[in-house]
Design a protein around this motif. Structure first.
Motif, short mmCIF file in Angstrom:
data_model
loop_
_atom_site.label_atom_id
_atom_site.label_comp_id
_atom_site.label_asym_id
_atom_site.label_seq_id
_atom_site.Cartn_x
_atom_site.Cartn_y
_atom_site.Cartn_z
N GLN A 110 0.84 -1.20 0.00
CA GLN A 110 0.00 0.00 0.00
C GLN A 110 0.88 1.25 0.00
N GLU A 111 0.62 2.13 -0.93
CA GLU A 111 1.47 3.30 -1.14
C GLU A 111 1.04 4.51 -0.30
N ILE A 112 -0.26 4.66 -0.03
CA ILE A 112 -0.79 5.89 0.55
C ILE A 112 -1.34 5.63 1.95
N ASN A 113 -0.99 6.49 2.90
CA ASN A 113 -1.61 6.46 4.22
C ASN A 113 -2.90 7.29 4.19
N ILE A 114 -3.79 7.01 5.13
CA ILE A 114 -5.08 7.71 5.15
C ILE A 114 -4.90 9.23 5.25
N ASP A 115 -3.93 9.65 6.05
CA ASP A 115 -3.73 11.10 6.23
C ASP A 115 -3.06 11.76 5.03
N GLU A 116 -2.76 10.99 3.99
CA GLU A 116 -2.14 11.55 2.78
C GLU A 116 -3.12 11.61 1.60
N ILE A 117 -4.39 11.35 1.84
CA ILE A 117 -5.36 11.28 0.74
C ILE A 117 -5.45 12.60 -0.02
N ASP A 118 -5.49 13.72 0.69
CA ASP A 118 -5.60 15.02 0.01
C ASP A 118 -4.38 15.28 -0.87
N ILE A 119 -3.19 14.98 -0.36
CA ILE A 119 -1.97 15.16 -1.15
C ILE A 119 -1.97 14.23 -2.35
N PHE A 120 -2.41 12.99 -2.13
CA PHE A 120 -2.48 12.00 -3.19
C PHE A 120 -3.39 12.48 -4.32
N ILE A 121 -4.58 12.98 -3.99
CA ILE A 121 -5.52 13.45 -5.02
C ILE A 121 -4.93 14.64 -5.78
N GLU A 122 -4.29 15.53 -5.06
CA GLU A 122 -3.67 16.69 -5.71
C GLU A 122 -2.56 16.25 -6.66
N ASN A 123 -1.79 15.24 -6.26
CA ASN A 123 -0.69 14.75 -7.10
C ASN A 123 -1.19 14.08 -8.37
N ILE A 124 -2.23 13.25 -8.26
CA ILE A 124 -2.71 12.59 -9.48
C ILE A 124 -3.42 13.59 -10.40
N LYS A 125 -4.00 14.60 -9.80
CA LYS A 125 -4.64 15.65 -10.61
C LYS A 125 -3.60 16.41 -11.43
N ASN A 126 -2.44 16.64 -10.81
CA ASN A 126 -1.36 17.38 -11.47
C ASN A 126 -0.32 16.45 -12.10
N MET A 127 -0.61 15.14 -12.13
CA MET A 127 0.27 14.13 -12.74
C MET A 127 1.65 14.13 -12.13
N ILE A 128 1.69 14.26 -10.79
CA ILE A 128 2.96 14.22 -10.08
C ILE A 128 3.09 12.86 -9.40
N TYR A 129 3.56 11.91 -10.13
CA TYR A 129 3.74 10.56 -9.61
C TYR A 129 4.63 9.77 -10.56
N ASN A 130 5.07 8.60 -10.13
CA ASN A 130 5.84 7.69 -10.98
C ASN A 130 5.04 6.41 -11.18
N ILE A 131 5.47 5.62 -12.14
CA ILE A 131 4.84 4.32 -12.41
C ILE A 131 5.87 3.22 -12.22
N LYS A 132 5.50 2.24 -11.43
CA LYS A 132 6.38 1.08 -11.19
C LYS A 132 5.75 -0.14 -11.83
N LYS A 133 6.48 -0.82 -12.69
CA LYS A 133 5.99 -2.04 -13.32
C LYS A 133 6.32 -3.24 -12.42
N MET A 134 5.32 -4.10 -12.20
CA MET A 134 5.51 -5.27 -11.35
C MET A 134 5.20 -6.53 -12.14
N SER A 135 6.12 -7.48 -12.12
CA SER A 135 5.96 -8.70 -12.90
C SER A 135 4.92 -9.62 -12.27
N ILE A 136 4.30 -10.43 -13.11
CA ILE A 136 3.25 -11.36 -12.70
C ILE A 136 3.76 -12.79 -12.90
N LEU A 137 3.46 -13.63 -11.93
CA LEU A 137 3.85 -15.04 -11.97
C LEU A 137 2.68 -15.85 -12.54
N ARG A 138 2.98 -16.70 -13.51
CA ARG A 138 1.95 -17.58 -14.07
C ARG A 138 2.31 -19.03 -13.75
N THR A 139 1.37 -19.75 -13.17
CA THR A 139 1.56 -21.16 -12.83
C THR A 139 0.65 -22.01 -13.69
#
Length: 297
Positions: A110-139
């Motif tokens: 989990q990336e965001i704490n509850i007390d960071e919701i306002d900052i989180f919304i402001e950041n995604i609105k202004n496109m201030i974030y990074n993207i991390k690619k995570m690999s998937i395991l197939r069985t």
């Protein structure tokens, strides 16, 4: 011109450093315009409260909050279990961004704490974030009656269905590695290296490395069976294959990200890294080693 190094002399460290190629392990700076959002929660009071609070704040910020999985951003509100359940319910969709808001216990995913919701919304609105690619395991599990397939973000765990000793031949790319006799085998992704794998004395793997890890659960070494006591790390393009020995039970308990099922009459299990990745939204303050220290030390 390179400096000569004679026996007993100390080379100039600046010359040596110039020869070492740089390796980038940064997350991508790619961003997308987020307009449509889907929220997943669990049954806990704190999760339900946070889902409603988040929905209201997103709507007030002109985001479209939908009930379908066709969204730019999928938000999981809870702990790591809720995040993994969200991936299963959306079929590990590679198109949207995923992010978690911590309302659970460990919350490593989990990336965001509850007390960071306002900052989180402001950041995604202004496109201030990074993207991390995570690999998937197939069985892929071949049985006498057909093929079963499972996806996982963290790990696949293979055990005997009644939790008796597991007898399998472990192969990597058609080469026999060992005849395993013990409680079970974990195959994990880099993200999953900090989950069950870590509690089984596996290694922590930096999340941008493209590898798979094989970790043994209580291996038993005897005159007939010899297993490695350390985990094995292999490139993600290699195929990990487990073949139950014919003289023992072929009914296998398979656990993928904590979801367990018994698969009877198993002939062969292949575990590979999926060609698709999921994309996780992370804030620019994210640091993997800080997360390790906060959660485990």
């Amino acid at each position: 011109m390179e400096a000569a190094v004679t026996s007993g002399s100390v080379p100039d460290i600046k010359l040596l450093v110039k020869k070492i190629p740089s390796i980038s392990v940064n997350n991508t700076k790619e961003t997308i315009m987020i307009k449509i959002v889907k929220i997943f929660g669990n049954n806990s009071d704190i999760s339900q409260y946070t889902v409603e609070l988040l929905r209201e704040k997103l709507l007030n910020s002109d985001f479209n909050v939908v009930d379908s999985n066709n969204a730019d951003l999928i938000i999981s509100v809870g702990g790591d279990g809720t995040f993994l359940q969200t991936l299963r319910e959306t079929d590990f969709n590679p198109k949207p961004l995923y992010v978690g808001i911590q309302c659970g216990h460990l919350g490593f995913l989990q990336e965001i704490n509850i007390d960071e919701i306002d900052i989180f919304i402001e950041n995604i609105k202004n496109m201030i974030y990074n993207i991390k690619k995570m690999s998937i395991l197939r069985t892929i599990i071949e049985t006498k009656s057909g093929i079963n397939q499972f996806c996982a973000l963290n790990e696949t765990v293979i055990r005997e269905k009644d939790l008796k000793a597991l007898h399998v031949n472990l192969m990597i790319n058609d080469s026999l590695v060992e005849k395993f006799f013990g409680d079970g085998i974990i195959v994990s992704t880099p993200v999953g290296s900090t989950a069950y794998n870590l509690s089984a004395d596996g290694s922590i793997v930096y999340p941008t490395l493209d590898v798979l890890q094989i970790t043994h659960l209580a291996p038993i070494n005897s005159s007939s069976y010899r297993s490695l006591n350390n985990s094995i790390i292999v490139p993600s393009e290699m195929i990990i294959c487990l073949i139950p020995e014919s003289d023992y039970s072929s009914d296998i308990l398979v656990s993928v990200d904590g979801y367990s099922t018994v698969v009877p009459c198993v002939k062969k299990i292949e575990i590979v890294s999926n060609s698709n990745h999921i994309k996780s939204l992370i804030l620019e303050k994210y640091c993997f080693w800080t997360r390790i220290q906060e959660k485990f030390l």
